[in-house]
Design an enzyme around this catalytic site. Sequence first.
Site, PDB file in Angstrom:
ATOM      1  N   LYS A 201       0.847  -1.197   0.000  1.00  9.92           N
ATOM      2  CA  LYS A 201       0.000   0.000   0.000  1.00  9.92           C
ATOM      3  C   LYS A 201       0.884   1.249   0.000  1.00  9.92           C
ATOM      4  O   LYS A 201       1.546   1.550   0.972  1.00  9.92           O
ATOM      5  CB  LYS A 201      -0.915   0.061   1.224  1.00  9.92           C
ATOM      6  N   GLY A 254       7.699   4.888   7.739  1.00  8.61           N
ATOM      7  CA  GLY A 254       6.886   6.085   7.952  1.00  8.61           C
ATOM      8  C   GLY A 254       7.211   6.711   9.287  1.00  8.61           C
ATOM      9  O   GLY A 254       8.335   6.580   9.795  1.00  8.61           O
ATOM     10  N   SER A 255       6.222   7.356   9.877  1.00  2.00           N
ATOM     11  CA  SER A 255       6.462   8.093  11.119  1.00  2.00           C
ATOM     12  C   SER A 255       6.631   7.147  12.304  1.00  2.00           C
ATOM     13  O   SER A 255       6.073   6.045  12.324  1.00  2.00           O
ATOM     14  CB  SER A 255       5.291   9.044  11.376  1.00  2.00           C
ATOM     15  N   ILE A 258       3.144   6.300  13.914  1.00  2.00           N
ATOM     16  CA  ILE A 258       2.358   5.232  13.287  1.00  2.00           C
ATOM     17  C   ILE A 258       3.101   3.896  13.394  1.00  2.00           C
ATOM     18  O   ILE A 258       2.479   2.843  13.537  1.00  2.00           O
ATOM     19  CB  ILE A 258       2.024   5.592  11.818  1.00  2.00           C
ATOM     20  N   GLY A 259       4.413   3.929  13.389  1.00  3.72           N
ATOM     21  CA  GLY A 259       5.191   2.694  13.569  1.00  3.72           C
ATOM     22  C   GLY A 259       4.868   2.016  14.886  1.00  3.72           C
ATOM     23  O   GLY A 259       4.702   0.793  14.958  1.00  3.72           O
ATOM     24  N   GLU A 276      10.819   0.977   9.715  1.00  2.36           N
ATOM     25  CA  GLU A 276      11.819   2.004   9.392  1.00  2.36           C
ATOM     26  C   GLU A 276      11.158   3.335   9.674  1.00  2.36           C
ATOM     27  O   GLU A 276      10.266   3.755   8.950  1.00  2.36           O
ATOM     28  CB  GLU A 276      12.217   1.934   7.910  1.00  2.36           C
ATOM     29  N   CYS A 310      14.078  10.537   5.735  1.00  2.00           N
ATOM     30  CA  CYS A 310      14.164  10.023   7.109  1.00  2.00           C
ATOM     31  C   CYS A 310      15.559  10.228   7.687  1.00  2.00           C
ATOM     32  O   CYS A 310      15.707  10.426   8.883  1.00  2.00           O
ATOM     33  CB  CYS A 310      13.750   8.562   7.159  1.00  2.00           C
ATOM     34  N   GLU A 408      11.271  15.664  14.647  1.00  2.00           N
ATOM     35  CA  GLU A 408      11.496  15.521  13.213  1.00  2.00           C
ATOM     36  C   GLU A 408      10.617  16.532  12.478  1.00  2.00           C
ATOM     37  O   GLU A 408       9.392  16.460  12.569  1.00  2.00           O
ATOM     38  CB  GLU A 408      11.142  14.093  12.774  1.00  2.00           C
TER      39      GLU A 408
HETATM   40  P1  NAI Z   1       2.523   8.237   8.309  1.00  2.00           P
HETATM   41  O1  NAI Z   1       3.470   7.456   9.117  1.00  2.00           O
HETATM   42  O2  NAI Z   1       1.176   8.540   8.870  1.00  2.00           O
HETATM   43  O3  NAI Z   1       2.273   7.503   6.891  1.00  2.00           O
HETATM   44  C1  NAI Z   1       3.136   6.579   6.282  1.00  2.00           C
HETATM   45  C2  NAI Z   1       2.335   5.433   5.693  1.00  2.00           C
HETATM   46  O4  NAI Z   1       1.629   4.771   6.723  1.00  2.00           O
HETATM   47  C3  NAI Z   1       1.285   5.849   4.664  1.00  2.00           C
HETATM   48  O5  NAI Z   1       1.230   4.864   3.640  1.00  2.00           O
HETATM   49  C4  NAI Z   1       0.004   5.816   5.468  1.00  2.00           C
HETATM   50  O6  NAI Z   1      -1.132   5.588   4.668  1.00  2.00           O
HETATM   51  C5  NAI Z   1       0.263   4.657   6.406  1.00  2.00           C
HETATM   52  N1  NAI Z   1      -0.516   4.666   7.646  1.00  2.00           N
HETATM   53  C6  NAI Z   1      -0.907   5.746   8.369  1.00  2.00           C
HETATM   54  N2  NAI Z   1      -1.610   5.365   9.438  1.00  2.00           N
HETATM   55  C7  NAI Z   1      -1.669   4.010   9.409  1.00  2.00           C
HETATM   56  C8  NAI Z   1      -2.271   3.022  10.254  1.00  2.00           C
HETATM   57  N3  NAI Z   1      -2.952   3.365  11.340  1.00  2.00           N
HETATM   58  N4  NAI Z   1      -2.125   1.715   9.933  1.00  2.00           N
HETATM   59  C9  NAI Z   1      -1.439   1.361   8.829  1.00  2.00           C
HETATM   60  N5  NAI Z   1      -0.865   2.249   7.993  1.00  2.00           N
HETATM   61  C10 NAI Z   1      -0.974   3.559   8.282  1.00  2.00           C
HETATM   62  O7  NAI Z   1       3.246   9.591   7.900  1.00  2.00           O
HETATM   63  P2  NAI Z   1       2.557  10.967   7.408  1.00  2.00           P
HETATM   64  O8  NAI Z   1       1.327  11.239   8.191  1.00  2.00           O
HETATM   65  O9  NAI Z   1       2.451  10.907   5.953  1.00  2.00           O
HETATM   66  O10 NAI Z   1       3.693  12.008   7.810  1.00  2.00           O
HETATM   67  C11 NAI Z   1       3.762  12.494   9.139  1.00  2.00           C
HETATM   68  C12 NAI Z   1       5.179  12.655   9.584  1.00  2.00           C
HETATM   69  O11 NAI Z   1       5.799  11.391   9.609  1.00  2.00           O
HETATM   70  C13 NAI Z   1       6.081  13.478   8.677  1.00  2.00           C
HETATM   71  O12 NAI Z   1       5.987  14.841   8.961  1.00  2.00           O
HETATM   72  C14 NAI Z   1       7.423  12.939   9.005  1.00  2.00           C
HETATM   73  O13 NAI Z   1       7.922  13.551  10.163  1.00  2.00           O
HETATM   74  C15 NAI Z   1       7.160  11.492   9.306  1.00  2.00           C
HETATM   75  N6  NAI Z   1       7.468  10.616   8.166  1.00  2.00           N
HETATM   76  C16 NAI Z   1       8.628   9.909   8.204  1.00  2.00           C
HETATM   77  C17 NAI Z   1       8.988   9.134   7.132  1.00  2.00           C
HETATM   78  C18 NAI Z   1      10.241   8.358   7.130  1.00  2.00           C
HETATM   79  O14 NAI Z   1      10.694   7.920   6.104  1.00  2.00           O
HETATM   80  N7  NAI Z   1      10.836   8.134   8.269  1.00  2.00           N
HETATM   81  C19 NAI Z   1       8.178   9.057   5.910  1.00  2.00           C
HETATM   82  C20 NAI Z   1       6.950   9.810   5.995  1.00  2.00           C
HETATM   83  C21 NAI Z   1       6.643  10.564   7.079  1.00  2.00           C
HETATM   84 MG    MG Z   2      -0.226  10.196   9.232  1.00  2.00          MG
END
Ligand code: NAI
Ligand code: MG
Length: 504
Positions: A201, A254-255, A258-259, A276, A310, A408
């Site tokens: 996804k 991702g964040s 959420i991780g 990650e 990241c 971050e």
């Molecule tokens: P996010 O962690 O919410 O989203 C990343 C992925 O997780 C997306 O595909 C999203 O649809 C999915 N996701 C979100 N909630 C979920 C859940 N409950 N269960 C399963 N999958 C879920 O990140 P977001 O909201 O796009 O960005 C927020 C902050 O996160 C950013 O400002 C940044 O600080 C950080 N981030 C860090 C990343 C990294 O590579 N370490 C990448 C993206 C965001």
């Molecule tokens: Mg989010």
Amino acid sequence: MNEVTTIDRTQREYSDAVKKALARKPQLYINGEWVDSSGDQTIDVEDPSTGKVISSFVEATDKDIDRAVAAARAAFDDRRWRGMPPVAREKIMHKIADLIEANADELAELEAIDVGKPKGMAAVVDVPGAAAHFRYMAGWAGKAGGETQSPYSMPDGMMFAYTLKEPVGVCAQIVPWNFPLLMGCLKIAPVLASGCTTILKPAEQTSLTALRLADLIHEAGVPAGVVNIVTGYGHTGGDRLVKHPDVDKVAFTGSTEIGKLINRNATDTLKHVTLELGGKSPVVVMPDVDVAETAPGVSQAIFFNSGQVCVAGSRLYAHKSVFDKVVEGMAETKDFWAPRASLDPEGHMGPLVSAEQHERVLGYIDAGKRDGASVLMGGDVPSSDGGYYVNPTILTDVNPQMSVVREEIFGPVVVAQRFEDLDEVVKDANDTQYGLAAGVWTKDVAAAHKIAARLQAGTVWVNCHAMIDPALPFGGYKESGVGHEQGRLGLEAYFETKSVIMKL
Ligand code: NAI
Ligand code: MG
């Protein structure tokens, strides 16, 4: 002093190939076919360079997710992929890489207009990187295996014992929006090398290249159901995948927030989980550096991909003897990093990915100012006709309590601090919940090794930054992650290990 206000941020016309990709019917790739959703909800695609809606894709329903998981389950259980000769799997993986390369220009442009990154960057980083992950992991398809092992407490010759490496099963893979194609490929490659199956996804902000990747995976001859690509939100479709009883492993990037949630949600069925997550990576500049080389390097460490990385080098620690020269040298890169529309061939940095991210980053900059930080460069938005631009920003006069230093930001914002001695800088650099990456700039080889050993980070770069390679394991210390991707360790994360012990 700079040209920022005179830059024309009008987006160029899209190519015909990209127009075709944008016009595709919103569908999901499940069981080797493009299928309609059971529902009728879609999610808009925006071009962050303009803020305009340019396409849409499916918001998967629970039923869609269940259908994708069932397809992946059936494909795993009947061994249609893991049962193939490794040489055949390896060939198909190289074919995917060939097809990525053959469609490189379209993929780079799609990624550029979806994420907001310069097309030129996508063309040299994202697209070749995506192909490289398949090529690297393709080599493992026929080379990974168990070993024979004589038991320790039993007489020689009494037993024959060995281990088997078996694919862990059905994977749910959830990726973010900063490197959508690259992350998708980085996730899918070890699935194919190990013999697993997957449902990927992509992020709701950026699903275009994942959908094109599905076409290429199909064309390369991956059997139906082995790779399924579903689009939708995280809290709905992503959540259902993570909790699904037929999913054996979750791989998430991702964040950190959420991780942690995903880790908890995957616990009921004790799924294998790799995470990650975020970072607040320190970059240490020692007194002996050549500032003319280092200043552009540490600027790139933060401004590449608009700081939406990241491993972004977001906390700069420069020795007090070079601090002023280093930050002045960084300020000289202002025009180079001035944000432009993603299809502007002059651009090195684009807008941020979304209105939400724009607001978040500007919120951090304001908080930094309120807390007493000085703005040495940027800190504002350039003139534009829509789009989510933020100027590259350097904050000084910061202290470790400020949110801009602790959290971050995920934007083109670096906090710069002075240090006097090594013990102090190592302590400050490690004073964070994160432990993803770190950088050291010095000509003193001994100092580089000493600092690298003491920094709590999954990756340490010396005299460079964000050099990520498929052969090298990538993972986070502390709250930056669990497990590894890439390299042999990254492959191992997709195997179960079975011991077989036979009495002779
Ligand atoms: P996010 O962690 O919410 O989203 C990343 C992925 O997780 C997306 O595909 C999203 O649809 C999915 N996701 C979100 N909630 C979920 C859940 N409950 N269960 C399963 N999958 C879920 O990140 P977001 O909201 O796009 O960005 C927020 C902050 O996160 C950013 O400002 C940044 O600080 C950080 N981030 C860090 C990343 C990294 O590579 N370490 C990448 C993206 C965001
Ligand atoms: Mg989010």
